[in-house]
Design an enzyme around this catalytic site. Sequence first.
Site, PDB file in Angstrom:
ATOM      1  N   ARG A 125    -125.394 -33.827 -78.646  1.00 31.05           N
ATOM      2  CA  ARG A 125    -124.362 -32.915 -78.147  1.00 31.05           C
ATOM      3  C   ARG A 125    -124.857 -32.134 -76.926  1.00 31.05           C
ATOM      4  O   ARG A 125    -124.417 -32.376 -75.805  1.00 31.05           O
ATOM      5  CB  ARG A 125    -123.922 -31.956 -79.283  1.00 31.05           C
ATOM      6  CG  ARG A 125    -122.670 -31.147 -78.984  1.00 31.05           C
ATOM      7  CD  ARG A 125    -122.876 -29.937 -78.107  1.00 31.05           C
ATOM      8  NE  ARG A 125    -123.828 -28.969 -78.663  1.00 31.05           N
ATOM      9  CZ  ARG A 125    -124.259 -27.914 -77.997  1.00 31.05           C
ATOM     10  NH1 ARG A 125    -123.835 -27.672 -76.765  1.00 31.05           N
ATOM     11  NH2 ARG A 125    -125.145 -27.086 -78.530  1.00 31.05           N
ATOM     12  N   ASP A 126    -125.820 -31.230 -77.117  1.00 30.96           N
ATOM     13  CA  ASP A 126    -126.276 -30.396 -76.003  1.00 30.96           C
ATOM     14  C   ASP A 126    -126.965 -31.270 -74.958  1.00 30.96           C
ATOM     15  O   ASP A 126    -126.837 -31.043 -73.750  1.00 30.96           O
ATOM     16  CB  ASP A 126    -127.241 -29.319 -76.521  1.00 30.96           C
ATOM     17  CG  ASP A 126    -127.298 -28.095 -75.634  1.00 30.96           C
ATOM     18  OD1 ASP A 126    -127.044 -28.222 -74.435  1.00 30.96           O
ATOM     19  OD2 ASP A 126    -127.601 -26.997 -76.151  1.00 30.96           O
ATOM     20  N   ASN A 129    -132.801 -28.439 -73.514  1.00 29.40           N
ATOM     21  CA  ASN A 129    -133.296 -27.721 -74.691  1.00 29.40           C
ATOM     22  C   ASN A 129    -134.794 -27.961 -74.826  1.00 29.40           C
ATOM     23  O   ASN A 129    -135.342 -28.923 -74.290  1.00 29.40           O
ATOM     24  CB  ASN A 129    -132.657 -28.286 -75.969  1.00 29.40           C
ATOM     25  CG  ASN A 129    -131.206 -27.948 -76.077  1.00 29.40           C
ATOM     26  OD1 ASN A 129    -130.371 -28.659 -75.559  1.00 29.40           O
ATOM     27  ND2 ASN A 129    -130.902 -26.857 -76.756  1.00 29.40           N
ATOM     28  N   HIS A 180    -132.202 -21.068 -80.587  1.00 31.92           N
ATOM     29  CA  HIS A 180    -131.807 -22.217 -79.761  1.00 31.92           C
ATOM     30  C   HIS A 180    -132.337 -21.942 -78.352  1.00 31.92           C
ATOM     31  O   HIS A 180    -131.703 -21.242 -77.565  1.00 31.92           O
ATOM     32  CB  HIS A 180    -130.270 -22.284 -79.807  1.00 31.92           C
ATOM     33  CG  HIS A 180    -129.621 -23.335 -78.985  1.00 31.92           C
ATOM     34  ND1 HIS A 180    -129.057 -24.471 -79.525  1.00 31.92           N
ATOM     35  CD2 HIS A 180    -129.384 -23.423 -77.654  1.00 31.92           C
ATOM     36  CE1 HIS A 180    -128.510 -25.194 -78.577  1.00 31.92           C
ATOM     37  NE2 HIS A 180    -128.691 -24.587 -77.423  1.00 31.92           N
ATOM     38  N   HIS A 192    -133.499 -23.020 -74.658  1.00 33.45           N
ATOM     39  CA  HIS A 192    -133.588 -23.983 -73.556  1.00 33.45           C
ATOM     40  C   HIS A 192    -134.937 -23.742 -72.881  1.00 33.45           C
ATOM     41  O   HIS A 192    -135.454 -22.628 -72.890  1.00 33.45           O
ATOM     42  CB  HIS A 192    -132.400 -23.815 -72.606  1.00 33.45           C
ATOM     43  CG  HIS A 192    -131.138 -24.417 -73.171  1.00 33.45           C
ATOM     44  ND1 HIS A 192    -130.672 -25.644 -72.799  1.00 33.45           N
ATOM     45  CD2 HIS A 192    -130.285 -23.965 -74.126  1.00 33.45           C
ATOM     46  CE1 HIS A 192    -129.570 -25.937 -73.484  1.00 33.45           C
ATOM     47  NE2 HIS A 192    -129.310 -24.929 -74.305  1.00 33.45           N
ATOM     48  N   CYS A 198    -125.999 -26.599 -70.168  1.00 31.35           N
ATOM     49  CA  CYS A 198    -124.589 -26.249 -70.354  1.00 31.35           C
ATOM     50  C   CYS A 198    -123.881 -26.373 -69.011  1.00 31.35           C
ATOM     51  O   CYS A 198    -124.286 -25.749 -68.030  1.00 31.35           O
ATOM     52  CB  CYS A 198    -124.462 -24.828 -70.891  1.00 31.35           C
ATOM     53  SG  CYS A 198    -122.747 -24.321 -71.063  1.00 31.35           S
TER      54      CYS A 198
HETATM   55  P1  HMG Z   1    -107.892 -23.586 -72.766  1.00 34.31           P
HETATM   56  O1  HMG Z   1    -107.433 -24.218 -71.502  1.00 34.31           O
HETATM   57  O2  HMG Z   1    -107.921 -22.103 -72.841  1.00 34.31           O
HETATM   58  O3  HMG Z   1    -107.071 -24.149 -74.004  1.00 34.31           O
HETATM   59  O4  HMG Z   1    -109.350 -24.155 -73.065  1.00 34.31           O
HETATM   60  P2  HMG Z   1    -105.550 -23.991 -74.396  1.00 34.31           P
HETATM   61  O5  HMG Z   1    -105.527 -23.672 -75.838  1.00 34.31           O
HETATM   62  O6  HMG Z   1    -104.861 -23.041 -73.441  1.00 34.31           O
HETATM   63  O7  HMG Z   1    -104.952 -25.450 -74.169  1.00 34.31           O
HETATM   64  C1  HMG Z   1    -104.836 -26.036 -72.878  1.00 34.31           C
HETATM   65  C2  HMG Z   1    -104.702 -27.544 -73.035  1.00 34.31           C
HETATM   66  O8  HMG Z   1    -105.931 -28.050 -73.564  1.00 34.31           O
HETATM   67  C3  HMG Z   1    -103.610 -27.987 -74.012  1.00 34.31           C
HETATM   68  O9  HMG Z   1    -103.132 -29.254 -73.556  1.00 34.31           O
HETATM   69  C4  HMG Z   1    -104.359 -28.206 -75.302  1.00 34.31           C
HETATM   70  O10 HMG Z   1    -103.734 -29.120 -76.166  1.00 34.31           O
HETATM   71  C5  HMG Z   1    -105.666 -28.766 -74.784  1.00 34.31           C
HETATM   72  P3  HMG Z   1    -101.744 -29.366 -72.778  1.00 34.31           P
HETATM   73  O11 HMG Z   1    -100.727 -28.797 -73.711  1.00 34.31           O
HETATM   74  O12 HMG Z   1    -101.907 -28.547 -71.536  1.00 34.31           O
HETATM   75  O13 HMG Z   1    -101.650 -30.846 -72.525  1.00 34.31           O
HETATM   76  N1  HMG Z   1    -106.773 -28.465 -75.715  1.00 34.31           N
HETATM   77  C6  HMG Z   1    -107.568 -29.388 -76.281  1.00 34.31           C
HETATM   78  N2  HMG Z   1    -107.618 -30.726 -76.187  1.00 34.31           N
HETATM   79  C7  HMG Z   1    -108.561 -31.360 -76.946  1.00 34.31           C
HETATM   80  N3  HMG Z   1    -109.451 -30.704 -77.747  1.00 34.31           N
HETATM   81  C8  HMG Z   1    -109.413 -29.377 -77.844  1.00 34.31           C
HETATM   82  C9  HMG Z   1    -108.444 -28.671 -77.102  1.00 34.31           C
HETATM   83  N4  HMG Z   1    -108.166 -27.351 -76.985  1.00 34.31           N
HETATM   84  C10 HMG Z   1    -107.151 -27.246 -76.145  1.00 34.31           C
HETATM   85  N5  HMG Z   1    -110.287 -28.746 -78.640  1.00 34.31           N
HETATM   86  C11 HMG Z   1    -111.197 -24.622 -74.516  1.00 34.31           C
HETATM   87  C12 HMG Z   1    -110.130 -23.614 -74.114  1.00 34.31           C
HETATM   88  C13 HMG Z   1    -112.192 -23.905 -75.391  1.00 34.31           C
HETATM   89  C14 HMG Z   1    -110.556 -25.766 -75.235  1.00 34.31           C
HETATM   90  C15 HMG Z   1    -111.898 -25.130 -73.237  1.00 34.31           C
HETATM   91  O14 HMG Z   1    -112.307 -24.042 -72.455  1.00 34.31           O
HETATM   92  C16 HMG Z   1    -113.088 -26.014 -73.518  1.00 34.31           C
HETATM   93  O15 HMG Z   1    -112.960 -27.083 -74.091  1.00 34.31           O
HETATM   94  N6  HMG Z   1    -114.323 -25.621 -73.088  1.00 34.31           N
HETATM   95  C17 HMG Z   1    -115.504 -26.438 -73.252  1.00 34.31           C
HETATM   96  C18 HMG Z   1    -116.647 -25.558 -73.543  1.00 34.31           C
HETATM   97  C19 HMG Z   1    -117.909 -26.332 -73.814  1.00 34.31           C
HETATM   98  O16 HMG Z   1    -117.897 -27.400 -74.404  1.00 34.31           O
HETATM   99  N7  HMG Z   1    -119.068 -25.747 -73.393  1.00 34.31           N
HETATM  100  C20 HMG Z   1    -120.342 -26.321 -73.666  1.00 34.31           C
HETATM  101  C21 HMG Z   1    -120.773 -26.092 -75.074  1.00 34.31           C
HETATM  102  S1  HMG Z   1    -121.379 -24.452 -75.393  1.00 34.31           S
HETATM  103  C22 HMG Z   1    -123.076 -24.556 -75.063  1.00 34.31           C
HETATM  104  O17 HMG Z   1    -123.526 -25.537 -74.543  1.00 34.31           O
HETATM  105  C23 HMG Z   1    -123.976 -23.445 -75.501  1.00 34.31           C
HETATM  106  C24 HMG Z   1    -124.770 -23.793 -76.762  1.00 34.31           C
HETATM  107  O18 HMG Z   1    -125.546 -24.959 -76.571  1.00 34.31           O
HETATM  108  C25 HMG Z   1    -125.708 -22.627 -77.122  1.00 34.31           C
HETATM  109  C26 HMG Z   1    -126.556 -22.144 -75.937  1.00 34.31           C
HETATM  110  O19 HMG Z   1    -127.260 -22.959 -75.345  1.00 34.31           O
HETATM  111  O20 HMG Z   1    -126.455 -20.951 -75.651  1.00 34.31           O
HETATM  112  C27 HMG Z   1    -123.847 -24.019 -77.959  1.00 34.31           C
HETATM  113 MG    MG Z   2    -127.481 -25.043 -75.631  1.00 37.07          MG
END
Ligand code: HMG
Ligand code: MG
Length: 320
Positions: free
Chosen positions: A26-27, A258, A216, A218, A249
């Site tokens: 994933r990450d 990581n 966690h 990095h 990210c």
């Molecule tokens: P949004 O645009 O605010 O969502 O995104 P919405 O609810 O307003 O919906 C907009 C459209 O997106 C709609 O479609 C929804 O159906 C669709 P439309 O009606 O316009 O056709 N939609 C989705 N489709 C599929 N799957 C879904 C989904 N949700 C809405 N789940 C949202 C908000 C959170 C979805 C968006 O901002 C997003 O996906 N962000 C991705 C964030 C991400 O993956 N970041 C990386 C991971 S975090 C990380 O790496 C940190 C970590 O490792 C820890 C660390 O290192 O600190 C964990």
């Molecule tokens: Mg991370």
Amino acid sequence: MSSESSHRREAAAVRRDIRIIEVGPRDGLQNESRPVPTATKIRFVNALSSAGFPEIEVSSFVHPKLVPQLADATEVFAGLEPAEGTVYSALVPNEKGLARALESGVRRIAVFTAASETFNRKNINAGIDESIERFTPVLDLAKDAGVSVRGYVSTAFFCPFEGEIPPEAVVRVVDRLFELGVDEVSIGDTIGAALPSHVERLIGVLTPPLDRIAMHFHDTRGTALVNVMASLEYGIRTFDASAGGLGGCPFAPGATGNLATEDLLFFLHGIGIETGVDAAAVTRASDIMEEAFGSPLPSRVRNAGAIVKGSSDGDGDGDA
Ligand code: HMG
Ligand code: MG
């Protein structure tokens, strides 16, 4: 072999002083600019399955246009050959993500927010409080479905937009996630800028029992292992790591991989801490990604190879 000695062997095989959560699929892959075929991801996860991790974070059910690298989460879950004793989890940002995860048979999810308002908006298009509100129905539905939930708090030390984050801001979010019903919180040094002094200061003010906190790290600035050391001294027993040191990210400028699982294993096994994870199996899994990319992965231990050249051992446990 007598049944008594075989029993002793089994007991030894599952001894875990420390839990390592493998987050590479994933990450590790979410920030990857090179396309990775779904079949390769499935081979990677299945190879990791033979290493004995208690949990492997397989993918994310986030917006596929925002993180196209993980748009095939459903297909990857469908191709898994699950190992007994390993839980396969996925990131879920909202109800829509949960519905997709449940359809894929996922039994453990992770919701994710941050200690920095700006980063959270860029990452999941919501402020911190708003994101917690979003998680409320997700937690309720997950519980009804018998699915367990981890919570992440990103940018727990530094934010690429706001700078240093005060520990009190992190504590507030950690406490809110536990109130919501998560069973574990993983605290993220998203851009790999923390030092042991930051880690100690934060852990020292956390209120939940430390067996429910994971760290966690990095490894952007090479401080992940010293931060593990500091966390261990404070009683943390769960660490996230990524095979080969892949990761980052897409919404945090400057975030690289990581802490590499190989580097963490070298260190822990070398100082006599058991993880129940087979370092050689992790190496074989990383080989799959290295072959797919055609270039070396970041893990230092992987790239250094065996201490005694010609020996296959590189996990620091002293075996030749
Ligand atoms: P949004 O645009 O605010 O969502 O995104 P919405 O609810 O307003 O919906 C907009 C459209 O997106 C709609 O479609 C929804 O159906 C669709 P439309 O009606 O316009 O056709 N939609 C989705 N489709 C599929 N799957 C879904 C989904 N949700 C809405 N789940 C949202 C908000 C959170 C979805 C968006 O901002 C997003 O996906 N962000 C991705 C964030 C991400 O993956 N970041 C990386 C991971 S975090 C990380 O790496 C940190 C970590 O490792 C820890 C660390 O290192 O600190 C964990
Ligand atoms: Mg991370």
